[in-house]
Scaffold this motif. Structure first.
Motif, PDB file in Angstrom:
ATOM      1  N   PHE A   1       0.569  52.992  25.620  1.00 43.88           N
ATOM      2  CA  PHE A   1      -0.750  52.408  25.373  1.00 43.88           C
ATOM      3  C   PHE A   1      -0.722  50.879  25.413  1.00 43.88           C
ATOM      4  CE2 PHE A   1      -1.794  56.600  23.342  1.00 43.88           C
ATOM      5  CZ  PHE A   1      -2.852  56.906  24.173  1.00 43.88           C
ATOM      6  N   GLU A   2       0.359  50.283  24.894  1.00 44.51           N
ATOM      7  CA  GLU A   2       0.467  48.823  24.946  1.00 44.51           C
ATOM      8  C   GLU A   2       0.661  48.357  26.392  1.00 44.51           C
ATOM      9  OE1 GLU A   2      -0.041  46.695  22.420  1.00 44.51           O
ATOM     10  OE2 GLU A   2      -0.411  48.382  21.057  1.00 44.51           O
ATOM     11  N   GLY A   3       1.453  49.106  27.156  1.00 46.36           N
ATOM     12  CA  GLY A   3       1.642  48.768  28.565  1.00 46.36           C
ATOM     13  C   GLY A   3       0.364  48.907  29.365  1.00 46.36           C
ATOM     14  N   LEU A   4      -0.387  49.966  29.106  1.00 45.12           N
ATOM     15  CA  LEU A   4      -1.662  50.186  29.795  1.00 45.12           C
ATOM     16  C   LEU A   4      -2.660  49.086  29.460  1.00 45.12           C
ATOM     17  CD1 LEU A   4      -3.421  52.102  31.537  1.00 45.12           C
ATOM     18  CD2 LEU A   4      -4.062  53.270  29.415  1.00 45.12           C
TER      19      LEU A   4
ATOM     20  N   MET B   1       4.235  53.066  37.965  1.00 43.46           N
ATOM     21  CA  MET B   1       4.918  53.079  36.673  1.00 43.46           C
ATOM     22  C   MET B   1       4.030  53.662  35.588  1.00 43.46           C
ATOM     23  SD  MET B   1       6.662  49.296  36.900  1.00 43.46           S
ATOM     24  CE  MET B   1       7.426  49.354  35.293  1.00 43.46           C
ATOM     25  N   LEU B   2       2.772  53.246  35.555  1.00 36.83           N
ATOM     26  CA  LEU B   2       1.844  53.743  34.537  1.00 36.83           C
ATOM     27  C   LEU B   2       1.619  55.240  34.686  1.00 36.83           C
ATOM     28  CD1 LEU B   2      -0.743  50.831  34.604  1.00 36.83           C
ATOM     29  CD2 LEU B   2       0.686  51.463  32.640  1.00 36.83           C
ATOM     30  N   ASP B   3       1.499  55.703  35.915  1.00 30.96           N
ATOM     31  CA  ASP B   3       1.312  57.144  36.153  1.00 30.96           C
ATOM     32  C   ASP B   3       2.530  57.926  35.668  1.00 30.96           C
ATOM     33  OD1 ASP B   3      -1.141  56.626  37.272  1.00 30.96           O
ATOM     34  OD2 ASP B   3      -0.481  56.858  39.356  1.00 30.96           O
ATOM     35  N   ARG B   4       3.716  57.392  35.944  1.00 29.97           N
ATOM     36  CA  ARG B   4       4.941  58.056  35.498  1.00 29.97           C
ATOM     37  C   ARG B   4       5.007  58.086  33.975  1.00 29.97           C
ATOM     38  NH1 ARG B   4       8.845  55.229  38.181  1.00 29.97           N
ATOM     39  NH2 ARG B   4       9.124  53.732  36.488  1.00 29.97           N
TER      40      ARG B   4
ATOM     41  N   ASP C   1       9.862  50.778  30.857  1.00 33.43           N
ATOM     42  CA  ASP C   1       8.778  50.505  31.809  1.00 33.43           C
ATOM     43  C   ASP C   1       7.683  49.648  31.178  1.00 33.43           C
ATOM     44  OD1 ASP C   1       9.976  51.825  33.877  1.00 33.43           O
ATOM     45  OD2 ASP C   1       8.748  53.637  33.745  1.00 33.43           O
ATOM     46  N   ALA C   2       7.382  49.905  29.908  1.00 37.27           N
ATOM     47  CA  ALA C   2       6.345  49.124  29.233  1.00 37.27           C
ATOM     48  C   ALA C   2       6.730  47.655  29.164  1.00 37.27           C
ATOM     49  CB  ALA C   2       6.102  49.673  27.830  1.00 37.27           C
ATOM     50  N   LEU C   3       7.988  47.383  28.857  1.00 39.99           N
ATOM     51  CA  LEU C   3       8.445  45.995  28.820  1.00 39.99           C
ATOM     52  C   LEU C   3       8.400  45.381  30.218  1.00 39.99           C
ATOM     53  CD1 LEU C   3      11.319  44.634  26.667  1.00 39.99           C
ATOM     54  CD2 LEU C   3      11.072  43.837  29.012  1.00 39.99           C
ATOM     55  N   GLN C   4       8.781  46.153  31.229  1.00 43.27           N
ATOM     56  CA  GLN C   4       8.754  45.665  32.605  1.00 43.27           C
ATOM     57  C   GLN C   4       7.340  45.294  33.036  1.00 43.27           C
ATOM     58  OE1 GLN C   4      11.541  45.235  34.186  1.00 43.27           O
ATOM     59  NE2 GLN C   4      10.929  44.801  36.297  1.00 43.27           N
ATOM     60  N   ILE C   5       6.374  46.098  32.632  1.00 42.33           N
ATOM     61  CA  ILE C   5       4.974  45.817  32.966  1.00 42.33           C
ATOM     62  C   ILE C   5       4.523  44.496  32.343  1.00 42.33           C
ATOM     63  CG2 ILE C   5       2.597  46.585  32.490  1.00 42.33           C
ATOM     64  CD1 ILE C   5       3.655  49.472  32.964  1.00 42.33           C
ATOM     65  N   HIS C   6       5.037  44.202  31.172  1.00 44.20           N
ATOM     66  CA  HIS C   6       4.684  42.937  30.507  1.00 44.20           C
ATOM     67  C   HIS C   6       5.349  41.723  31.165  1.00 44.20           C
ATOM     68  CE1 HIS C   6       3.114  45.445  27.251  1.00 44.20           C
ATOM     69  NE2 HIS C   6       2.633  44.361  26.670  1.00 44.20           N
ATOM     70  N   GLY C   7       6.320  41.967  32.035  1.00 42.46           N
ATOM     71  CA  GLY C   7       7.008  40.864  32.694  1.00 42.46           C
ATOM     72  C   GLY C   7       7.777  40.011  31.696  1.00 42.46           C
ATOM     73  N   GLY C   8       7.851  38.718  31.982  1.00 41.24           N
ATOM     74  CA  GLY C   8       8.582  37.796  31.110  1.00 41.24           C
ATOM     75  C   GLY C   8       8.027  37.760  29.702  1.00 41.24           C
ATOM     76  N   SER C   9       6.714  37.961  29.566  1.00 45.46           N
ATOM     77  CA  SER C   9       6.095  37.957  28.235  1.00 45.46           C
ATOM     78  C   SER C   9       6.663  39.073  27.361  1.00 45.46           C
ATOM     79  CB  SER C   9       4.581  38.118  28.359  1.00 45.46           C
ATOM     80  OG  SER C   9       4.015  37.031  29.049  1.00 45.46           O
ATOM     81  N   GLY C  10       7.008  40.208  27.986  1.00 38.45           N
ATOM     82  CA  GLY C  10       7.538  41.326  27.225  1.00 38.45           C
ATOM     83  C   GLY C  10       8.894  41.053  26.630  1.00 38.45           C
TER      84      GLY C  10
END
Length: 587
Positions: A323-326, A348-351, A424-433
């Motif tokens: 949910f945080e990644g989405l 990634m989100l679908d997975r 994956d959630a951290l990856q979606i956030h990029g450097g901010s994650g």
């Protein structure tokens, strides 16, 4: 973190409650013809005042409990989780101090009447089936995994309820239900992690009949108690000789005032969950059950429930990651559009969505298996029925065996996939994650322990492999279960092919020559992973016709995608097993 009701805002979780769970089956097992309601009508026993008297009341009671818990989780706990993580725990001369924010939210949970969710209503608890407990644990763990552990420890009454004397039950369990006592499990020692048969903590019975325990235990969660509530420490200690192995171990209840907390671990995550090193020095203990059965019966029973609890914890943390990644992906704009529209991110989100949906299926199926045997045992004891009589029931034996398989299977599977979802959630956030500005960094840290404690993935594999191999024989319990469940819907050709693939994997594995050294042990994981992927695939497909009409197409799409991935994984595992056998034969 997202502020919302963590039960109501989770569409897939609500689906499991509203449509996918066979509540009649669960209620029949747990409420036993609404015996508590009938008892209340006759006796007026206060603890039974909220016992439901029919199916509709039971479902409404469970739902209102989940909604109340989801609200506190999403609007209170989640909003102070970051502060609790930053403040952490303070240790000084055997005492542990907790963040004020943590104490406040636990008090709010207590005031709402939700604290004793895992304790039977006869002893002052709420009275919830295992399926509902897992749903509640998921919501709380989504808000903060560490606080969920605290609540779990404050509900650690099952072992006392199941195996303690009536005097012991009445002395300790109602106090746990009232929040006056916490609980802890003291199994691990500094030199003996999972090697429990060889632990050295010693219990000696004095002339006065009192057992005295001496030794050191490590990695003991909440041995310090919580805030003003001390702990009862369920302790495994040696009553036999140092060479007597598992049969020389017994189980004891020790009060935290009689031990010394030497230190707490400085951990990568779960900063508000105290992991203690505990010193026993002639500490008085009360024997639970029979001497010599501490590991083979009582500790194993306790660990099985703990493993299911950790699966629910990892489920909640994975939900938080998704949910945080989405949320981040739908708000973060790059190249003139939100990043959820970028194909690589959308994939990634679908997975993540697909895997979280699958994890939820196996968690609630394991919880279902527990519900369909455990309460018969517990109520039988309350009604004076012997364990021997209870075990004559074929349905009891069936679900006990399935629960013994599904518990480690779900613990391994959910915790491993939860780590991937958080990645994956951290990856979606990029450097901010990678900074502590976003909650995903804490989520990533917290989830990492879940596939380690209460038995690593490797130990869960050992716990599963025998049940899978024997369960897949012509008269095996898992084969029988699959046949029964697949008769409830029309299996797709893809699912049938996946079942054939699992049979091939197991057959190839069982065909490994006994002279092949440790090859079976090396390849056990491939078999366990294959069984888990099939099991989840079957559950996901089984749930499609049960879902609400408007949700079926989405669920079908998730299932088809999951089946495709599972087919690839089983094919790869079959190739690995065949390949390793071929390599060994050529040596």
């Amino acid at each position: 973190m997202i502020s919302n009701n963590y039960f109501s805002d989770n569409a897939d979780l609500r689906d499991h409650f509203d449509s996918l769970t066979d509540w009649k089956e669960i209620i029949d097992a747990y409420e036993e013809n609404f015996a508590d309601y009938e008892a209340y009508q006759k006796t007026g026993q206060e603890e039974l005042a909220f016992a439901p008297g029919n199916y509709e009341d039971a479902i409404e009671f469970y739902k209102s409990t989940l909604e109340a818990g989801g609200d506190i989780a999403g609007r209170d706990i989640s909003q102070v989780a970051k502060v609790m993580d930053e403040v952490g725990l303070k240790y000084n001369d055997g005492k542990v101090t907790f963040p004020k924010e943590m104490i406040d939210v636990i008090e709010k949970i207590k005031s709402a009447g939700l604290l004793p969710y895992g304790i039977h209503r006869h002893y002052g608890g709420i009275g919830l089936p295992s399926v509902v407990q897992s749903m509640l644990s998921e919501s709380v763990s989504r808000a903060d995994g560490g606080l969920a552990i605290t609540l779990g420890c404050m509900n650690l009454a099952e072992t006392v309820e199941r195996f303690g004397t009536e005097e012991m039950i009445q002395e300790y369990v109602p106090k746990m239900a009232a929040g006056e006592l916490c609980g802890a499990m003291a199994l691990t020692e500094p030199n003996y992690g999972s090697d429990l048969p060889n632990l050295q903590t010693k219990a000696v019975k004095g002339e006065d009949g009192v057992w005295k325990i001496t030794g050191t235990k490590r990695f003991i969660t909440h041995a310090c108690g919580f805030d003003k509530a001390p702990s009862i420490i369920l302790t495994l200690a040696r009553t036999g000789s140092t060479t007597s192995g598992a049969r020389g171990l017994s189980f004891f209840l020790v009060h935290s005032k009689d031990v010394y907390v030497a230190s707490i671990e400085k951990k990568m995550g779960l900063h508000c969950s105290p992991t203690c090193e505990v010193v026993f020095e002639n500490s008085p203990g009360i024997l639970i059950g029979d001497e010599g059965k501490g590991l083979v019966k009582y500790s194993m029973a306790m660990m099985n429930q703990a493993r299911l609890n950790i699966a629910a914890q990892a489920m909640g943390i994975a939900s938080a990651a998704y949910f945080e990644g989405l949320k981040y992906a739908t708000e973060r704009v790059q190249f003139g559009k939100t990043i959820d529209q970028i194909p690589a991110v959308k994939k990634m989100l679908d997975r993540m969505e697909r895997e979280v949906a699958g994890m939820r299926c196996i968690l609630y199926e394991a919880s279902r298996a527990v519900d369909l045997y455990r309460w018969k045992e517990e109520r039988g004891r309350m009604n004076g029925i012997s364990e021997k009589e209870i075990r004559k029931d074929e349905n009891f034996k069936k679900w006990e065996k399935l629960a013994s398989l599904f518990t480690p299977l779900s613990k391994y599977y959910i915790t491993e996939i939860a780590n991937l979802v958080a990645y994956d959630a951290l990856q979606i956030h990029g450097g901010s994650g990678y900074t502590e500005d976003y909650d995903v960094a804490r989520i990533y840290r917290d989830v990492r322990i879940t596939n380690i404690y209460e038995g690593t993935t490797q130990l869960q594999t050992v716990a599963c492999i025998g049940g899978i191999v024997s369960g897949m024989t012509e008269t095996g319990i898992f084969r029988e279960y699959v046949k029964e469940e697949m008769a409830k819907f029309s299996p797709s050709s893809e699912l049938k092919e996946l079942w054939s693939s699992l049979e091939s994997v197991v057959n190839e594995f069982t065909g490994i020559d006994s002279s092949s050294g440790t090859l079976r042990e090396e390849l056990a994981f491939e078999v366990v992973e294959s069984a888990a992927r099939f099991h989840v695939s079957m559950l996901m497909e089984r749930n499609i016709p049960r879902a609400k009409v408007e949700r079926r197409e989405g669920r079908k799409a998730l299932t088809q995608s999951y089946l495709l991935d599972s087919a690839a994984i089983l094919a790869a595992n079959l190739t690995k097993i065949k390949g390793r056998k071929k390599i060994l034969a050529a040596v």
